[in-house]
Design an enzyme around this catalytic site. Structure first.
Site, mmCIF file in Angstrom:
data_model
loop_
_atom_site.group_PDB
_atom_site.id
_atom_site.type_symbol
_atom_site.label_atom_id
_atom_site.label_comp_id
_atom_site.label_asym_id
_atom_site.label_seq_id
_atom_site.Cartn_x
_atom_site.Cartn_y
_atom_site.Cartn_z
ATOM 1 N N ALA A 232 4.626 -11.735 3.377
ATOM 2 C CA ALA A 232 3.772 -10.656 3.891
ATOM 3 C C ALA A 232 2.423 -10.730 3.204
ATOM 4 O O ALA A 232 1.433 -10.219 3.695
ATOM 5 C CB ALA A 232 4.417 -9.300 3.624
ATOM 6 N N GLU A 235 -0.334 -14.586 4.573
ATOM 7 C CA GLU A 235 -0.767 -14.922 5.935
ATOM 8 C C GLU A 235 -1.735 -13.860 6.479
ATOM 9 O O GLU A 235 -2.822 -14.164 6.957
ATOM 10 C CB GLU A 235 0.490 -15.040 6.820
ATOM 11 C CG GLU A 235 0.207 -15.175 8.300
ATOM 12 C CD GLU A 235 -0.234 -16.575 8.692
ATOM 13 O OE1 GLU A 235 -0.228 -17.462 7.828
ATOM 14 O OE2 GLU A 235 -0.608 -16.762 9.864
ATOM 15 N N SER A 237 -3.445 -11.679 4.780
ATOM 16 C CA SER A 237 -4.671 -11.613 3.977
ATOM 17 C C SER A 237 -5.627 -12.743 4.341
ATOM 18 O O SER A 237 -6.834 -12.532 4.487
ATOM 19 C CB SER A 237 -4.351 -11.694 2.481
ATOM 20 O OG SER A 237 -3.569 -10.591 2.113
ATOM 21 N N CYS A 345 2.061 -0.475 4.218
ATOM 22 C CA CYS A 345 1.943 -1.730 3.471
ATOM 23 C C CYS A 345 1.759 -1.500 1.969
ATOM 24 O O CYS A 345 0.762 -0.914 1.541
ATOM 25 C CB CYS A 345 0.763 -2.536 4.010
ATOM 26 S SG CYS A 345 0.500 -4.049 3.094
ATOM 27 N N GLU A 354 -8.679 -8.348 -2.373
ATOM 28 C CA GLU A 354 -8.795 -9.797 -2.137
ATOM 29 C C GLU A 354 -9.935 -10.106 -1.173
ATOM 30 O O GLU A 354 -10.754 -10.983 -1.419
ATOM 31 C CB GLU A 354 -7.515 -10.314 -1.467
ATOM 32 C CG GLU A 354 -6.443 -10.775 -2.390
ATOM 33 C CD GLU A 354 -5.261 -11.301 -1.575
ATOM 34 O OE1 GLU A 354 -5.436 -12.153 -0.711
ATOM 35 O OE2 GLU A 354 -4.153 -10.822 -1.808
HETATM 36 C C1 HEM Z 1 -4.492 -7.941 5.547
HETATM 37 C C2 HEM Z 1 -3.389 -7.983 4.905
HETATM 38 C C3 HEM Z 1 -2.134 -7.239 5.281
HETATM 39 C C4 HEM Z 1 -1.768 -6.616 6.454
HETATM 40 C C5 HEM Z 1 -2.580 -6.502 7.740
HETATM 41 C C6 HEM Z 1 -0.451 -6.064 6.254
HETATM 42 C C7 HEM Z 1 0.235 -5.337 7.205
HETATM 43 C C8 HEM Z 1 1.405 -4.643 6.967
HETATM 44 C C9 HEM Z 1 2.041 -3.747 7.906
HETATM 45 C C10 HEM Z 1 1.547 -3.421 9.292
HETATM 46 C C11 HEM Z 1 3.162 -3.267 7.313
HETATM 47 C C12 HEM Z 1 4.136 -2.234 7.902
HETATM 48 C C13 HEM Z 1 5.106 -2.878 8.839
HETATM 49 C C14 HEM Z 1 5.899 -1.868 9.622
HETATM 50 O O1 HEM Z 1 6.056 -0.696 9.249
HETATM 51 O O2 HEM Z 1 6.407 -2.259 10.687
HETATM 52 C C15 HEM Z 1 3.262 -3.882 6.016
HETATM 53 C C16 HEM Z 1 4.274 -3.678 5.130
HETATM 54 C C17 HEM Z 1 4.397 -4.396 3.981
HETATM 55 N N1 HEM Z 1 3.454 -5.245 3.418
HETATM 56 FE FE1 HEM Z 1 1.665 -5.713 4.156
HETATM 57 N N2 HEM Z 1 -0.032 -6.381 4.993
HETATM 58 C C18 HEM Z 1 -1.034 -7.090 4.365
HETATM 59 C C19 HEM Z 1 -1.030 -7.572 3.089
HETATM 60 C C20 HEM Z 1 0.036 -7.477 2.249
HETATM 61 C C21 HEM Z 1 0.082 -7.980 0.899
HETATM 62 C C22 HEM Z 1 -1.071 -8.671 0.180
HETATM 63 C C23 HEM Z 1 1.362 -7.738 0.444
HETATM 64 C C24 HEM Z 1 1.998 -8.068 -0.872
HETATM 65 C C25 HEM Z 1 1.546 -8.751 -1.790
HETATM 66 C C26 HEM Z 1 2.080 -7.041 1.482
HETATM 67 C C27 HEM Z 1 3.378 -6.614 1.394
HETATM 68 C C28 HEM Z 1 3.989 -5.758 2.263
HETATM 69 C C29 HEM Z 1 5.335 -5.230 2.075
HETATM 70 C C30 HEM Z 1 6.274 -5.548 0.932
HETATM 71 C C31 HEM Z 1 5.582 -4.375 3.141
HETATM 72 C C32 HEM Z 1 6.866 -3.581 3.400
HETATM 73 C C33 HEM Z 1 6.693 -2.202 2.840
HETATM 74 C C34 HEM Z 1 7.900 -1.324 3.115
HETATM 75 O O3 HEM Z 1 8.697 -1.586 4.036
HETATM 76 O O4 HEM Z 1 8.059 -0.345 2.377
HETATM 77 N N3 HEM Z 1 1.260 -6.903 2.563
HETATM 78 N N4 HEM Z 1 2.169 -4.710 5.817
#
Ligand code: HEM
Length: 397
Positions: A232, A235, A237, A345, A354
């Site tokens: 997550a 890609e 980011s 997220c 970043e």
């Molecule tokens: C532009 C960058 C990013 C975008 C657009 C993004 C987008 C998202 C979205 C939309 C969700 C929610 C998914 C859902 O509820 O269906 C999510 C959850 C999550 N993201 Fe990101 N993300 C980004 C960067 C990151 C980074 C840098 C990390 C970790 C280093 C990360 C880790 C996570 C994790 C662990 C979840 C799950 C959280 C949970 O279920 O409690 N993401 N992300």
């Protein structure tokens, strides 16, 4: 893929707008032939993201319906497949690593990485006259950032790109995906074993310690969390950074606005591009635990619900002139690109930092950077992610 799926993958904003304006909820076929409910408008997507009746656990899915990736248990027990209370417990364990304060501590390392890569890009530009900002900057930078946080050794980092292409690319096949999953499984279990034998000061070592000391998470949960954070984490980011650079280079007014306010202009640009391009086009699939009504449509328990972040983010019912990149919007952070509710997220502060660091360093180091006039930027066809395959740039001196 079906004709519709292919058309959407190639033009998610165009086809998405047509679907959104035709109706709030559609029954559509996924490439594997299974049928899902697609929710297209901001108000419905916003409410559904935080609706506890929509479960992320496959236990609540009807057999035979679309369930997303098929991963082995050692990668599948992650936050995006779990509901409370398991979700709450795991999120608390990972949460402390992602607070604004902890993330801010990474700034010097991110700046150093961005400088190094911008120097490389400058050298490529000097040697060849043209370079690809995706392969030459955005991707290696995002890989480096998350690898630093997790403690992934340098020699393993190159494989991530192939893995995401194998899982998310338009040409991804069932066999190809199974092979990638096997490789990732081997990688993450080995990485956990390494951290156990030789702990570092990284997040993964801390999670291993939490597992071993208090048994607060299972071995499967540990490898799954490591997998999710890495996957997550880079890609999306990388795509946000490349899309932001593209927006900035494509429009002198956007570039001028980004240069204002000692970093504030860049921060605004990053959020506006997150809205405008939506690096994650769709949220994770959800399964209603009871019959629910969304946008006037009754959706039976156990069916699969897909929430379209990209079409919600460009819904004219919510945003004025949604197809325009406008960093002066009052509601810059009201997009749904990072989700909403308990699954919001966890990496959002890191993703924003970043991107801000990357763009700041790029503008500083390469003030003459321009889009190439001879080769145009190309978007990668995908149903899930919005990202540039190549972003050819030149240096205007
Ligand atoms: C532009 C960058 C990013 C975008 C657009 C993004 C987008 C998202 C979205 C939309 C969700 C929610 C998914 C859902 O509820 O269906 C999510 C959850 C999550 N993201 Fe990101 N993300 C980004 C960067 C990151 C980074 C840098 C990390 C970790 C280093 C990360 C880790 C996570 C994790 C662990 C979840 C799950 C959280 C949970 O279920 O409690 N993401 N992300």
């Amino acid at each position: 893929m079906s004709d519709m799926a292919t058309a959407y993958a190639e033009d998610p904003h165009g086809i998405g707008a047509r679907l959104r304006e035709a109706g709030p909820v559609h029954q559509v076929a996924m490439p594997d032939g299974t049928s899902v409910w697609l929710v297209t408008r901001y108000a419905d997507v916003h409410a559904a993201l935080a609706d506890p009746r929509l479960s992320l656990s496959k236990r609540n899915a009807k057999p035979g319906g679309y369930q997303g990736f098929s991963l082995p248990p050692a990668l599948d027990a992650n936050l995006l497949n779990l509901d409370p209370p398991d979700h709450t417990r795991l999120r608390r364990l990972a949460g402390p690593a992602f607070t604004a304060r902890r993330v801010a501590e990474l700034r010097p390392r991110l700046e150093a990485a961005a400088q190094r890569l911008a120097d490389g890009l400058a050298a490529d530009l000097e040697a060849a006259g043209e370079a690809d900002l995706v392969a030459g900057f955005a991707t290696p930078y995002a890989v480096l950032a998350i690898s630093e946080l997790l403690g992934v050794p340098e020699e393993s980092r190159v494989r991530f790109r192939d893995w995401t292409a194998g899982l998310l690319g338009a040409g991804a096949t069932r066999e190809g995906m199974a092979a990638v999953v096997r490789e990732m499984y081997a990688f993450f279990t080995a990485l956990v074993a390494e951290k156990r034998a030789d702990p570092g000061v990284d997040l993964l070592s801390a999670l291993v310690a939490a597992r071993d000391a208090d048994d607060r998470l299972s071995e499967d949960e540990l490898t799954s969390l490591a997998f999710l954070l890495l996957f997550a984490g880079y890609e999306n980011s990388a795509n946000l950074i490349a899309s932001s650079a593209h927006a900035l280079l494509a429009d002198p007014a956007v570039r001028a606005a980004a240069a204002e306010g000692d970093g504030a202009g860049i921060a605004a640009l990053v959020d506006e591009v997150a809205r405008h391009e939506s690096p994650a086009l769709l949220a994770i699939r959800r399964f209603p635990v009871e019959d629910v009504e969304i946008g006037g449509t009754k959706i039976p328990a156990g069916d699969t619900v897909m929430l379209s972040l990209a079409t919600a983010n460009r819904d004219p019912r919510r945003f004025v002139a949604p197809d325009v990149v406008d960093t002066a919007r009052e509601d810059l952070q009201r997009h749904l690109s990072f989700g909403q509710g308990i699954h919001y997220c966890i990496g959002a502060p890191l993703a924003r930092l970043e991107a801000e660091v990357a763009l700041g360093v790029l503008l500083d180091r390469l003030p003459g950077l321009r889009l190439s006039a001879s080769r145009t930027a190309e978007w990668r066809p995908s149903l899930r992610v919005r990202g540039l395959a190549v972003l050819p740039v030149v240096s205007g001196g």
